[in-house]
Scaffold this active site. Sequence first.
Site, short mmCIF file in Angstrom:
data_model
loop_
_atom_site.label_atom_id
_atom_site.label_comp_id
_atom_site.label_asym_id
_atom_site.label_seq_id
_atom_site.Cartn_x
_atom_site.Cartn_y
_atom_site.Cartn_z
N GLY A 58 17.38 -5.65 10.73
CA GLY A 58 16.31 -6.40 11.38
C GLY A 58 16.57 -7.88 11.59
N ARG A 114 14.51 -2.99 19.26
CA ARG A 114 14.91 -4.23 18.55
C ARG A 114 15.30 -5.32 19.55
NH1 ARG A 114 16.02 -3.06 13.02
NH2 ARG A 114 16.62 -0.91 12.64
N GLU A 118 16.29 -13.27 6.93
CA GLU A 118 15.62 -11.96 6.99
C GLU A 118 14.56 -11.96 8.09
OE1 GLU A 118 15.60 -8.95 6.61
OE2 GLU A 118 14.57 -8.19 4.83
N ASP A 119 14.32 -10.80 8.68
CA ASP A 119 13.33 -10.72 9.76
C ASP A 119 11.90 -10.91 9.26
OD1 ASP A 119 13.39 -8.29 8.38
OD2 ASP A 119 13.40 -7.02 10.16
N LYS A 148 4.24 -11.71 6.25
CA LYS A 148 2.97 -10.98 6.18
C LYS A 148 2.40 -11.20 4.78
CE LYS A 148 3.60 -6.77 8.70
NZ LYS A 148 3.75 -5.30 8.59
N ASP A 191 12.39 -2.98 14.39
CA ASP A 191 12.44 -1.71 15.12
C ASP A 191 11.13 -0.96 15.11
OD1 ASP A 191 12.67 -0.97 12.28
OD2 ASP A 191 12.99 1.04 13.09
N VAL A 204 4.54 -4.75 13.39
CA VAL A 204 5.10 -5.44 14.55
C VAL A 204 6.50 -4.90 14.88
CG1 VAL A 204 3.76 -7.56 14.25
CG2 VAL A 204 5.96 -7.33 13.06
N ASP A 246 7.31 -8.63 3.67
CA ASP A 246 6.08 -7.84 3.67
C ASP A 246 5.61 -7.75 2.21
OD1 ASP A 246 4.17 -6.05 4.74
OD2 ASP A 246 5.47 -4.33 4.49
P1 5GP Z 1 9.27 -5.62 2.11
O1 5GP Z 1 10.31 -5.18 1.15
O2 5GP Z 1 8.97 -7.12 2.02
O3 5GP Z 1 8.00 -4.82 1.93
O4 5GP Z 1 9.72 -5.34 3.58
C1 5GP Z 1 10.97 -4.93 3.83
C2 5GP Z 1 11.29 -4.39 5.17
O5 5GP Z 1 10.23 -3.61 5.71
C3 5GP Z 1 11.56 -5.47 6.20
O6 5GP Z 1 12.87 -6.00 6.07
C4 5GP Z 1 11.42 -4.64 7.45
O7 5GP Z 1 12.61 -3.93 7.71
C5 5GP Z 1 10.33 -3.65 7.11
N1 5GP Z 1 9.03 -4.08 7.65
C6 5GP Z 1 7.97 -4.61 7.02
N2 5GP Z 1 6.95 -4.85 7.87
C7 5GP Z 1 7.40 -4.46 9.09
C8 5GP Z 1 6.82 -4.47 10.40
O8 5GP Z 1 5.67 -4.88 10.65
N3 5GP Z 1 7.61 -3.99 11.41
C9 5GP Z 1 8.89 -3.53 11.22
N4 5GP Z 1 9.56 -3.09 12.27
N5 5GP Z 1 9.45 -3.51 10.00
C10 5GP Z 1 8.71 -3.97 8.95
#
Ligand code: 5GP
Length: 187
Positions: free
Chosen positions: A52, A174, A108-109, A140, A168, A162, A112
């Site tokens: 991402g 992407r 990082e993209d 987020k 993706d 999103v 979350d």
């Molecule tokens: P986390 O570990 O902080 O919960 O999130 C990790 C991964 O979840 C991010 O790197 C991303 O790949 C995916 N992710 C979280 N929220 C979204 C979103 O709204 N859209 C997409 N496409 N990927 C998300």
Amino acid sequence: MTKINPELGYQHCLERVLISEQELQTRIAEIAAQVSQDYAGKNLILICILRGGVVFLSDLMRHITIPHQIDFMSVSSYGVGARSSSGSPRIVLDLNTDIRDRHVLLVEDIVDSGITLDYVLRILYTREPASLNVCVLLDKEERRRVAIYPRYVGFKIPNEYVFGYGLDLDEVFRNLPFVGVLKAEYR
Ligand code: 5GP
């Protein structure tokens, strides 16, 4: 949940554009200017978390005006459902570079729950970098389960799924130049 059909194009699952191409490019140039100032004279390495973060990295690095290296890591997605995250992440592709005594900026993209970044940061700290910070395009905040304090944040966004600009939707879209919100029926 309605299934996505990539053949129909992104329009059928796009609720609205959340961040336009122009807004992204303006903010990324600002972040790059700040990074160039903060890391001047330091031995900077940008570490991108695949997949991402790759679009963000490629725009960010072209605006950074100081010398720097790049490297990549890939962390397994830990989703059980396609668009939800649970369980534990795992490194599936590690760095080629020794980061000991290096100034590391993780790119990082999106953050979350924070679980992925927390996992990667813990591993990288054991390798004794000179500094270790996070640069994330989207935050987020509402969904956070593990505390993460990125040094650079592009945009704080609401709790919506999103896609686009590296993020993706079932591994496609992407390449979109903007960040869009997924329609409710596909969530
Ligand atoms: P986390 O570990 O902080 O919960 O999130 C990790 C991964 O979840 C991010 O790197 C991303 O790949 C995916 N992710 C979280 N929220 C979204 C979103 O709204 N859209 C997409 N496409 N990927 C998300």
